[in-house]
Design a protein around this motif. Structure first.
Motif, PDB file in Angstrom:
ATOM      1  N   PRO A 227      46.358  -6.520  56.560  1.00 39.78           N
ATOM      2  CA  PRO A 227      45.185  -6.201  55.226  1.00 39.78           C
ATOM      3  C   PRO A 227      44.182  -6.942  55.329  1.00 39.78           C
ATOM      4  O   PRO A 227      44.165  -8.073  55.314  1.00 39.78           O
ATOM      5  CB  PRO A 227      46.289  -6.540  54.132  1.00 39.78           C
ATOM      6  CG  PRO A 227      47.538  -7.146  54.820  1.00 39.78           C
ATOM      7  CD  PRO A 227      47.420  -7.248  56.108  1.00 39.78           C
TER       8      PRO A 227
ATOM      9  N   PHE B 109      40.455  -2.757  49.735  1.00 40.07           N
ATOM     10  CA  PHE B 109      41.487  -3.457  50.252  1.00 40.07           C
ATOM     11  C   PHE B 109      42.562  -2.458  51.040  1.00 40.07           C
ATOM     12  O   PHE B 109      43.023  -1.578  50.141  1.00 40.07           O
ATOM     13  CB  PHE B 109      42.078  -4.378  49.099  1.00 40.07           C
ATOM     14  CG  PHE B 109      43.302  -5.117  49.556  1.00 40.07           C
ATOM     15  CD1 PHE B 109      42.831  -6.349  50.590  1.00 40.07           C
ATOM     16  CD2 PHE B 109      44.544  -5.203  49.067  1.00 40.07           C
ATOM     17  CE1 PHE B 109      43.618  -7.129  50.870  1.00 40.07           C
ATOM     18  CE2 PHE B 109      45.493  -6.048  49.519  1.00 40.07           C
ATOM     19  CZ  PHE B 109      44.898  -7.078  50.481  1.00 40.07           C
ATOM     20  N   GLN B 110      42.659  -2.783  52.385  1.00 36.38           N
ATOM     21  CA  GLN B 110      43.586  -1.694  52.978  1.00 36.38           C
ATOM     22  C   GLN B 110      43.993  -2.343  54.406  1.00 36.38           C
ATOM     23  O   GLN B 110      43.571  -3.328  54.583  1.00 36.38           O
ATOM     24  CB  GLN B 110      42.804  -0.306  53.230  1.00 36.38           C
ATOM     25  CG  GLN B 110      41.609  -0.427  54.097  1.00 36.38           C
ATOM     26  CD  GLN B 110      40.785   0.830  54.219  1.00 36.38           C
ATOM     27  OE1 GLN B 110      41.343   1.637  55.001  1.00 36.38           O
ATOM     28  NE2 GLN B 110      39.683   0.880  53.477  1.00 36.38           N
ATOM     29  N   ASN B 111      44.833  -1.710  54.819  1.00 33.75           N
ATOM     30  CA  ASN B 111      45.510  -1.904  56.150  1.00 33.75           C
ATOM     31  C   ASN B 111      44.289  -1.624  57.399  1.00 33.75           C
ATOM     32  O   ASN B 111      44.037  -0.247  57.378  1.00 33.75           O
ATOM     33  CB  ASN B 111      46.881  -1.536  56.601  1.00 33.75           C
ATOM     34  CG  ASN B 111      47.899  -2.468  55.784  1.00 33.75           C
ATOM     35  OD1 ASN B 111      47.887  -3.448  55.704  1.00 33.75           O
ATOM     36  ND2 ASN B 111      48.541  -1.622  55.105  1.00 33.75           N
TER      37      ASN B 111
ATOM     38  N   GLU C  84      43.400   2.458  57.411  1.00 32.59           N
ATOM     39  CA  GLU C  84      44.404   3.457  57.064  1.00 32.59           C
ATOM     40  C   GLU C  84      43.586   4.558  56.533  1.00 32.59           C
ATOM     41  O   GLU C  84      44.282   5.720  56.451  1.00 32.59           O
ATOM     42  CB  GLU C  84      45.607   3.079  56.490  1.00 32.59           C
ATOM     43  CG  GLU C  84      45.072   2.334  54.963  1.00 32.59           C
ATOM     44  CD  GLU C  84      46.464   1.629  54.337  1.00 32.59           C
ATOM     45  OE1 GLU C  84      47.643   1.931  54.774  1.00 32.59           O
ATOM     46  OE2 GLU C  84      46.375   0.613  53.509  1.00 32.59           O
TER      47      GLU C  84
HETATM   48  C1  LIG Z   1      49.799  -2.416  54.249  1.00 29.07           C
HETATM   49  O1  LIG Z   1      51.049  -1.831  54.967  1.00 29.07           O
HETATM   50  C2  LIG Z   1      52.107  -2.631  54.687  1.00 29.07           C
HETATM   51  C3  LIG Z   1      53.345  -1.858  55.493  1.00 29.07           C
HETATM   52  O2  LIG Z   1      53.089  -0.606  55.421  1.00 29.07           O
HETATM   53  C4  LIG Z   1      52.407  -2.238  52.993  1.00 29.07           C
HETATM   54  O3  LIG Z   1      53.507  -2.963  52.551  1.00 29.07           O
HETATM   55  C5  LIG Z   1      51.000  -2.940  52.283  1.00 29.07           C
HETATM   56  O4  LIG Z   1      51.219  -2.447  50.970  1.00 29.07           O
HETATM   57  C6  LIG Z   1      49.790  -2.337  52.832  1.00 29.07           C
HETATM   58  N1  LIG Z   1      48.622  -3.230  52.275  1.00 29.07           N
HETATM   59  C7  LIG Z   1      47.802  -2.165  51.813  1.00 29.07           C
HETATM   60  C8  LIG Z   1      46.526  -3.148  51.382  1.00 29.07           C
HETATM   61  O5  LIG Z   1      47.479  -1.220  51.649  1.00 29.07           O
END
Ligand SMILES: *[C@@H]1O[C@H](CO)[C@@H](O)[C@H](O)[C@H]1NC(C)=O
Length: 305
Positions: A93, A198-200, A247
Motif C-alpha cells: 500500500p 491510497f491504494q495497493n 489496484e
Molecule cells: C491492500 O490489500 C490488502 C490485502 O488484500 C488489504 O487488506 C488492504 O486493505 C489493501 N490496502 C489498501 C490501501 O487498499
C-alpha cells in the motif's frame, strides 16, 4: 560564475522547465510569468486549505507519522519499504498525495525572495505581509516550514531551504558540482491516475537503478511561494525508478531512494515504526511524491570523455 557554469545552469533550467511542463500543465507559464504577485496567494490558499481533506485511513496513517525530524515532506506522502521489497511482483500500500499544479505555489525570482525575511523570528511580520491571522492554518504551516528550515542537519547531512529556483540550483551545484557540473532532476510521474490516493500498488518491472554517486532530494514545503527543502547525505544512497500498477488501474513511474545507512537517524523516525526495524539495521527506502525533485549527476557519455 564562469561561462561553463552559466551554460550548465541554463541547460539545467531548461531541463527543469521541460520536466515541470511535462508533469504540470500551466506550471511553465507560471514559472516564466513576469506577472507575479497577485495570483499566487489564491493558488496557495486553495493548496493550503486542502491540507486536511483526505480520507480517514490515510489520516490515521499520517497521525502515526507526525514526528518527522529530518524528512520533511508532507507526512502522508512518506511511504517506506525495504530494499528487499524492491522486486517485480511485490505489492504494497502506497500513498501518493493529490497533485494540484493549479494550486501549488510558484517560484518567485531570487531578487524578490532575498528581500523577504525567512525566519521564525520574523513570523509576525510575515503574517502581516501575507495577510494571515496568527491562528490560521496558514500561519501554522508557515511556522512549521520555518522551524523545519531552521533545524540543524543530522550528522553527515547538508541541507538548505531553497526559496527560489536559483538558490535551489546553487545548492545542487554546490553538492553535485565539480569541474563540469551536469545534473538533472527526476521526479515521480503519474501515467494513469485515478482519484484514490491510497491504494495497493504492485511493482510491474525490474526497478531501474539510476546511477548517482551523490544525490540531492528537494521536497516542497507549504509556504506562500515555492520553498523546497533540499538535502544530501554523505552516507550511501541508491536511487531507483519503479513502475507501479495500482489496484485501481493507476500507473506510476515512481522515483524511490534507499538509504543504506540509517544509523545516524533519530530513533523516532517514522520509517522505523512503519517497518518495525531499528536504526542502522536495514536499508530504508521511500517513494517521492510527484512534486519533489531528486537531483542526480548526468553520467558522462563516452563521447564526452
Ligand atoms: C491492500 O490489500 C490488502 C490485502 O488484500 C488489504 O487488506 C488492504 O486493505 C489493501 N490496502 C489498501 C490501501 O487498499
Amino acid at each position: 560564475m564562469g561561462v561553463a557554469v552559466r551554460q550548465a545552469s541554463r541547460i539545467i533550467l531548461l531541463h527543469l522547465l521541460l520536466l515541470v511542463s511535462s508533469h504540470c500543465h500551466g506550471c511553465w507559464a507560471r514559472l516564466l510569468s513576469e506577472n507575479r504577485g497577485e495570483k499566487f496567494m489564491d493558488h496557495r490558499l486553495s493548496g493550503f486549505s486542502k491540507i486536511d481533506d483526505d480520507d480517514g485511513h490515510v489520516h490515521a496513517h499520517a497521525n502515526g507519522m507526525s514526528h518527522m525530524d529530518h524528512l520533511l515532506m508532507d507526512p502522508r506522502s512518506m511511504i517506506f519499504f525495504t530494499l528487499d521489497d524492491l522486486k517485480p511482483g511485490k505489492t504494497m500500500p502506497i500513498y501518493f498525495p493529490k497533485r494540484e499544479p493549479s494550486s501549488s505555489p510558484h517560484f518567485l525570482p531570487r531578487e524578490d525572495t532575498e528581500s523577504i525575511p525567512f525566519s521564525s523570528r520574523d513570523l509576525p511580520h510575515l503574517l502581516d505581509l501575507f495577510s494571515f491571522s496568527s491562528d490560521s492554518p496558514q500561519a501554522k504551516a508557515m511556522e512549521d516550514t520555518l522551524k523545519h528550515c531552521e533545524t540543524k542537519p543530522i550528522e553527515g547531512e547538508t541541507k538548505s531551504c531553497a526559496t527560489s529556483l536559483e538558490s535551489m540550483l546553487d545548492f545542487v551545484h554546490g553538492i553535485l558540482g565539480g569541474k563540469s557540473p551536469r545534473f538533472r532532476a527526476i521526479s515521480t510521474s503519474h501515467l494513469i491516475e485515478s482519484s484514490t490516493r491510497f491504494q495497493n500498488y504492485t511493482i510491474l518491472e525490474a526497478p531501474r537503478g539510476v546511477p548517482a554517486s551523490k544525490m540531492v532530494a528537494c521536497h516542497t514545503l507549504p509556504y506562500p511561494y515555492a520553498v523546497f527543502y533540499c538535502h544530501s547525505q554523505e552516507s550511501e544512497n541508491k536511487v531507483f525508478e519503479v513502475v507501479l500498477g495500482g489496484e485501481n488501474g493507476d500507473r506510476v513511474k515512481a522515483v524511490a531512494v534507499c538509504h543504506l545507512d540509517t544509523s545516524q537517524w533519530n530513533r523516532d523516525h517514522p520509517s522505523f515504526r512503519v517497518l518495525g526495524v531499528e536504526p542502522g539495521t536495514v536499508p530504508v527506502c521511500h517513494f517521492f511524491p510527484a512534486d519533489n525533485l531528486v537531483w542526480v549527476p548526468i553520467a558522462p557519455t563516452p563521447s564526452m570523455m
